[in-house]
Write an enzyme that holds these catalytic residues in place. Structure first.
Site, PDB file in Angstrom:
ATOM      1  N   ARG A   1      13.015   5.269   8.892  1.00 56.41           N
ATOM      2  CA  ARG A   1      12.700   4.467   7.725  1.00 56.41           C
ATOM      3  C   ARG A   1      13.961   4.234   7.071  1.00 56.41           C
ATOM      4  O   ARG A   1      15.081   5.150   7.080  1.00 56.41           O
ATOM      5  CB  ARG A   1      11.697   5.109   6.766  1.00 56.41           C
ATOM      6  CG  ARG A   1      10.470   5.932   7.238  1.00 56.41           C
ATOM      7  CD  ARG A   1       9.531   4.663   7.897  1.00 56.41           C
ATOM      8  NE  ARG A   1       9.097   3.856   7.004  1.00 56.41           N
ATOM      9  CZ  ARG A   1       8.034   4.229   6.232  1.00 56.41           C
ATOM     10  NH1 ARG A   1       7.336   5.336   6.404  1.00 56.41           N
ATOM     11  NH2 ARG A   1       7.452   3.307   5.413  1.00 56.41           N
TER      12      ARG A   1
ATOM     13  N   LYS B   1      -3.052   7.776   1.292  1.00 52.84           N
ATOM     14  CA  LYS B   1      -3.284   6.435   1.476  1.00 52.84           C
ATOM     15  C   LYS B   1      -4.217   6.341   2.239  1.00 52.84           C
ATOM     16  O   LYS B   1      -4.675   4.979   2.907  1.00 52.84           O
ATOM     17  CB  LYS B   1      -2.152   6.145   2.282  1.00 52.84           C
ATOM     18  CG  LYS B   1      -0.694   6.367   1.974  1.00 52.84           C
ATOM     19  CD  LYS B   1       0.385   5.914   2.817  1.00 52.84           C
ATOM     20  CE  LYS B   1       1.673   6.237   1.982  1.00 52.84           C
ATOM     21  NZ  LYS B   1       2.842   6.593   3.210  1.00 52.84           N
TER      22      LYS B   1
ATOM     23  N   PRO C   1       0.778  -1.546   0.025  1.00 53.30           N
ATOM     24  CA  PRO C   1       0.007   0.120   0.058  1.00 53.30           C
ATOM     25  C   PRO C   1       0.791   1.330   0.003  1.00 53.30           C
ATOM     26  O   PRO C   1       1.115   1.971   0.965  1.00 53.30           O
ATOM     27  CB  PRO C   1      -0.834  -0.180   1.556  1.00 53.30           C
ATOM     28  CG  PRO C   1      -0.024  -1.038   2.046  1.00 53.30           C
ATOM     29  CD  PRO C   1       0.994  -1.721   1.428  1.00 53.30           C
ATOM     30  N   GLU C   2       0.870   1.955  -1.217  1.00 50.56           N
ATOM     31  CA  GLU C   2       1.383   3.292  -1.007  1.00 50.56           C
ATOM     32  C   GLU C   2       0.070   4.078  -1.781  1.00 50.56           C
ATOM     33  O   GLU C   2      -1.128   3.234  -2.148  1.00 50.56           O
ATOM     34  CB  GLU C   2       2.617   3.689  -1.963  1.00 50.56           C
ATOM     35  CG  GLU C   2       3.845   3.013  -1.104  1.00 50.56           C
ATOM     36  CD  GLU C   2       5.108   3.671  -1.586  1.00 50.56           C
ATOM     37  OE1 GLU C   2       5.273   4.540  -2.146  1.00 50.56           O
ATOM     38  OE2 GLU C   2       6.102   3.122  -1.018  1.00 50.56           O
TER      39      GLU C   2
END
Length: 270
Positions: A258, A52, A2-3
């Site tokens: 990240r 998103k 999911p982006e």
DNA sequence: CAGATATGACAAC
DNA sequence: TTGTCCTATCTGG
């Protein structure tokens, strides 16, 4: 999966499948039982993606809000729904078609003001016609935070995740550590345009493919990559492997919690 | 079968 | 910056 491109694709699919129809909603797992009861039997008016976030707007003013998080995924199929396997948070259906959702970070029913508040805290979404990239630039150009962190901040730009951000910075030739303040207006315009093009392609193809798109190494004014093998992305999760353009080992580091990846040669400096 | 991992976000320190 | 959460899948022993 999911982006933002995944969520926009889902919104379009769910619209085609269910918009304008009365649907039944349940929660085989039970964790969304109360919400399901609130919307079951109503007409799904419209679907929408913002960054998103996925919205299903129902008759009666209620909106289903889904955020897939890291693992959330939808599956759908024709005919009767299969017996639930695993943790099915939400199941919806009409005659002839069913839809299932597992593992979302958010699956809740929101009121109109709550939806407004949600949308208000999102930055411009490259996949939306109403996006104003200057709103993002106003924040980027006044920040010392690294670009990788700024572009993944959903209140600055809504939709791109770590892959698009990593790849778009490679394509722009900028290291992920570049302070936002250093980004020239023209450079931002280029990055935004690239995000729009890449993410639109992502919606069409259902995958992130930054190498085999129209921005080839040749088009970027760089020598063509030697390796015709190797995949859809230039640097994402390719730590230690040779850069597809110049052969330098791809570097990785943790930035704002990240993983960042970049080519120290192609993305040498701002 | 335990453990690591996965394209995310947020609370708490 | 670290921990936590949502679920499935892949790895290795």
């Amino acid at each position: 999966m999911p982006e933002g491109h995944t969520v926009h694709r889902l919104a379009a699919r769910h619209r085609a499948l269910f918009a304008g129809r009365r649907v039944t909603v349940s929660s085989p797992q039970g964790r969304f039982a109360a919400g399901a009861a609130e919307i079951s039997g109503r007409v799904l008016r419209e679907t929408e993606a913002a960054g998103k976030h996925l919205l299903h707007r129902y008759s009666g003013g209620r909106t289903l809000h889904v955020h897939l998080g890291l693992y959330g995924r939808f599956t759908d199929g024709t005919g009767d729904p299969p017996p639930p396997v695993g943790e099915v948070r939400l199941r919806m259906g009409r005659r002839g078609h069913w839809l299932e959702l597992r593992g979302p970070a958010a699956c809740e029913v929101l009121t109109a003001p709550e939806v407004e508040a949600l949308l208000a805290r999102l930055g411009p979404d490259p996949l939306r016609a109403d996006a104003d990239p200057q709103r993002a630039y106003a924040r980027i150009s006044t920040s010392d935070r690294p670009l990788a962190a700024l572009l993944m901040d959903q209140s600055i730009v809504a939709g791109p995740g770590v892959i698009y951000v990593t790849e778009v910075l490679f394509r722009a030739g900028l290291p992920p550590t570049t302070p936002g303040r250093m980004l020239a207006p023209e450079a931002w315009q280029g990055i935004w345009a690239d995000l729009v093009a890449l993410m639109r392609e992502g919606v069409e193809r259902g995958r992130i493919d930054t190498v085999h798109s129209r921005h080839t190494p040749e088009a970027m004014g760089r020598p063509p990559r030697v390796d015709r093998h190797g995949g859809e992305v230039y640097v994402y999760r390719r730590a230690g492997q040779p850069c597809l353009v110049c052969g330098t080992a791809v570097r990785t580091a943790t930035l704002a919690a990240r993983n960042s990846y970049w080519c120290p040669t192609c993305q040498a400096t701002w």
